[in-house]
Design an enzyme around this catalytic site. Structure first.
Site, PDB file in Angstrom:
ATOM      1  N   LYS A  77       0.849  -1.199   0.000  1.00 48.58           N
ATOM      2  CA  LYS A  77       0.000   0.000   0.000  1.00 48.58           C
ATOM      3  C   LYS A  77       0.885   1.250   0.000  1.00 48.58           C
ATOM      4  O   LYS A  77       1.872   1.321   0.748  1.00 48.58           O
ATOM      5  CB  LYS A  77      -0.909  -0.029   1.233  1.00 48.58           C
ATOM      6  N   SER A 152      -9.759   2.216   2.596  1.00 48.47           N
ATOM      7  CA  SER A 152      -8.864   2.915   1.712  1.00 48.47           C
ATOM      8  C   SER A 152      -7.900   2.019   0.934  1.00 48.47           C
ATOM      9  O   SER A 152      -7.362   2.435  -0.083  1.00 48.47           O
ATOM     10  CB  SER A 152      -8.036   3.921   2.528  1.00 48.47           C
ATOM     11  N   SER A 176      -9.950  -0.135   6.817  1.00 41.21           N
ATOM     12  CA  SER A 176      -9.362  -0.096   5.467  1.00 41.21           C
ATOM     13  C   SER A 176      -8.624  -1.348   5.019  1.00 41.21           C
ATOM     14  O   SER A 176      -8.233  -1.443   3.869  1.00 41.21           O
ATOM     15  CB  SER A 176      -8.409   1.086   5.349  1.00 41.21           C
TER      16      SER A 176
HETATM   17  N1  GLN Z   1     -13.199   4.469   5.895  1.00 39.50           N
HETATM   18  C1  GLN Z   1     -12.654   4.963   7.120  1.00 39.50           C
HETATM   19  C2  GLN Z   1     -12.264   6.397   6.960  1.00 39.50           C
HETATM   20  O1  GLN Z   1     -12.551   6.956   5.961  1.00 39.50           O
HETATM   21  C3  GLN Z   1     -11.481   4.112   7.542  1.00 39.50           C
HETATM   22  C4  GLN Z   1     -10.255   4.406   6.777  1.00 39.50           C
HETATM   23  C5  GLN Z   1      -9.096   3.569   7.196  1.00 39.50           C
HETATM   24  O2  GLN Z   1      -9.238   2.547   7.873  1.00 39.50           O
HETATM   25  N2  GLN Z   1      -7.932   4.044   6.841  1.00 39.50           N
HETATM   26  O3  GLN Z   1     -11.679   6.993   7.803  1.00 39.50           O
END
Ligand code: GLN
Length: 498
Positions: A77, A152, A176
């Site tokens: 990532k 994400s 994410s």
């Molecule tokens: N979807 C969540 C957010 O927008 C979690 C994102 C994540 O785990 N990095 O913050």
């Protein structure tokens, strides 16, 4: 052998049936063939990957004892620093930045001989649930290219589901790793907070961020988990304790006598029918395997999402202050006449996307004097209550379970103008981050209404990550024998045949 499991690739490498250079080349060819459609990668390091692979082959040829996944390729990532390799965190503001150092996760991958193919697409600074917030365009779900791959870490999950990589690294602040795994039919684990070092992980919300392993099977995920986990003096929140024995746990395939707690608040209204149906069938499989199902209640989970969207933006408003156009990435408007503040403003205006700006503003407001106690302070109290809910629930059950997400993958564009609808995707994953415990998502079938994969979430107490692997491995084996083939065999995945 791109459709094999990572553990099978490792065996073939060890047996000398294939070299790492050959295996890496097969994946690079696959990326060339399909990534124009999927867009899982932001950067492919062809030369670097092949030279890492050649080095592993040479070490093996010399008779050196190698770690279990040596020579197997991986997708990283783009939120993890890798020395000399472009690292953007999905943001325009870091365009062109090449980190001067390796994150601890990358150092560990390198010393394990795991070959890094390249950097995967993500929502900007890991803020989002669909990868649509990437400054470099969305990633497409290999199950249906018009749908989101989750976020994400949508790039990492899509690279697994499209057989561009057998292993991937994700990060999970509110879901994410697990939500992308759920909507792509892959496996993803958020380890206990502090179980994997955050050194070199570009920070979003430091008290919630956690790096973790992603793969296509529970065992592969466990093997990668052991490769990246462990104490790191560079991370002050790293836990100085032995790494849970997750590989042995994934191989146990036995849940006799275990108590599995279904969290009452994490199913029911708001969950797609097919998601609930597959979840309930999976519970039956666990009962058949000898587990006992109990219902537990976590009444404060109702407030988890609201508290998360105060804590995460507050921490990000502080963490992202470092992107000031002076130290990293792009600089706009520096004509030698304008002052530093104006250059900073112009750079941030261009460099940050809409969602990142929204969160910085929200967080700055929540932390401002006069509001601090009412917002951030209250959210932290809710966080304590959620942790207490987990402590109570783990007195009644060894692990807790729920669907990973309320729905299957939605269409690209469907929720991108509605931040609240987007935030709701993480309703079942966020409590785990708030309490710092472990969470896994593994595929549990296809929703009958749309034929798309459904994720099953398993939550285990802090530093007992082995328990979720034990339950996940058992459920995976039961479902595999019921289906007769892996879930990805159902995906119209761009020409791979089993
Ligand atoms: N979807 C969540 C957010 O927008 C979690 C994102 C994540 O785990 N990095 O913050």
């Amino acid at each position: 052998m791109i459709h094999a499991h990572a553990s099978a690739m490792a065996k073939s490498l060890a047996a000398g049936d294939i070299t790492s250079v050959e295996l890496t080349q097969q994946h690079l060819d696959r990326i060339t063939a399909v990534d124009g459609d999927v867009h899982a990668f932001l950067h492919v390091d062809t030369e670097g990957a092949l030279s890492q692979a050649a080095a592993v082959d040479a070490r093996r040829a010399s008779g050196e004892a190698l770690s279990p996944l040596a020579g197997v390729p991986l997708a990283l990532k783009d939120v993890m620093t890798q020395k000399g390799i472009p690292t953007t965190a999905g943001s325009k503001i870091l365009e062109g930045w090449r980190p001067p150092y390796d994150s601890t996760v990358v150092s560990k991958l390198k010393s394990a001989g795991i070959v890094i193919l390249g950097k995967t697409n993500m929502d900007e600074f890991a803020m989002g649930s669909s990868t649509e917030n990437s400054a470099y365009g969305p990633t497409h779900n290999p199950w249906d290219l018009e749908r989101i791959p989750g976020g994400s870490g949508g790039g990492s999950a899509a690279s697994l589901a499209s057989f561009e990589a057998p292993l991937a690294i994700g990060t999970d602040t509110g879901g994410s790793i697990r939500q992308p795994a759920a909507v792509t039919g892959t496996v993803g684990v958020k380890p206990t907070y502090g179980g994997v070092s955050r050194y070199g992980l570009i920070a979003f919300s430091s008290s919630l961020d956690q790096a973790g392993p992603c793969a296509r099977t529970v065992l592969d995920t466990a093997m990668l988990h052991e490769a990246i986990a462990g104490y790191d003096p560079h991370d002050s929140t790293s836990i100085n304790a032995p790494v849970p024995q997750v590989v042995a746990a994934a191989r146990k395939l036995d849940v006799k006598g275990m108590k599995i707690g279904v969290v009452k608040e994490l199913s029911g209204a708001g969950y797609q029918d097919g998601v609930r149906a597959r979840f309930e069938e999976s519970l039956e499989e666990l009962v058949k395997a000898g587990a006992e199902i109990v219902e537990v209640s976590c009444p404060n989970f109702e407030y988890a999402l609201a508290a998360y969207y105060l804590i995460a933006p507050s921490e990000c408003s502080s963490n992202l202050a470092r992107f000031d156009s002076m130290r990293y990435g792009i600089r706009i408007g520096d004509d030698g006449v304008r002052g530093a503040e104006e250059v900073m403003n112009m750079t941030r205006e261009v460099g940050f996307g809409k969602e990142v700006k929204r969160r910085i503003i929200l967080g700055t407001y929540a932390l401002s004097s006069g509001y601090y106690d009412a917002y951030y302070g209250s959210a932290q109290k809710v966080r304590t209550l959620i942790t207490q809910d987990f402590i109570n629930a783990f007195q009644q059950a060894d692990v807790l379970v729920s669907p990973t997400c309320p729905t299957t993958a939605f269409k690209i564009g469907e929720k991108s103008d509605d931040p609240l609808a987007m935030y709701l995707n993480d309703i079942a994953t966020i409590p785990v981050n708030m309490a710092g415990i472990g969470g896994m998502s593994l595929p549990c079938g296809l929703a009958p209404e749309d034929g798309l994969p459904v994720g099953f979430q398993i939550m285990s107490p802090a530093m007992k990550d082995d328990l979720m692997y034990q339950v996940g491995g058992t459920l995976e084996a039961a479902l595999l024998s019921k289906w007769g083939q892996p879930i990805l065999a159902n995906a119209p995945v761009l020409g791979v045949t089993f």
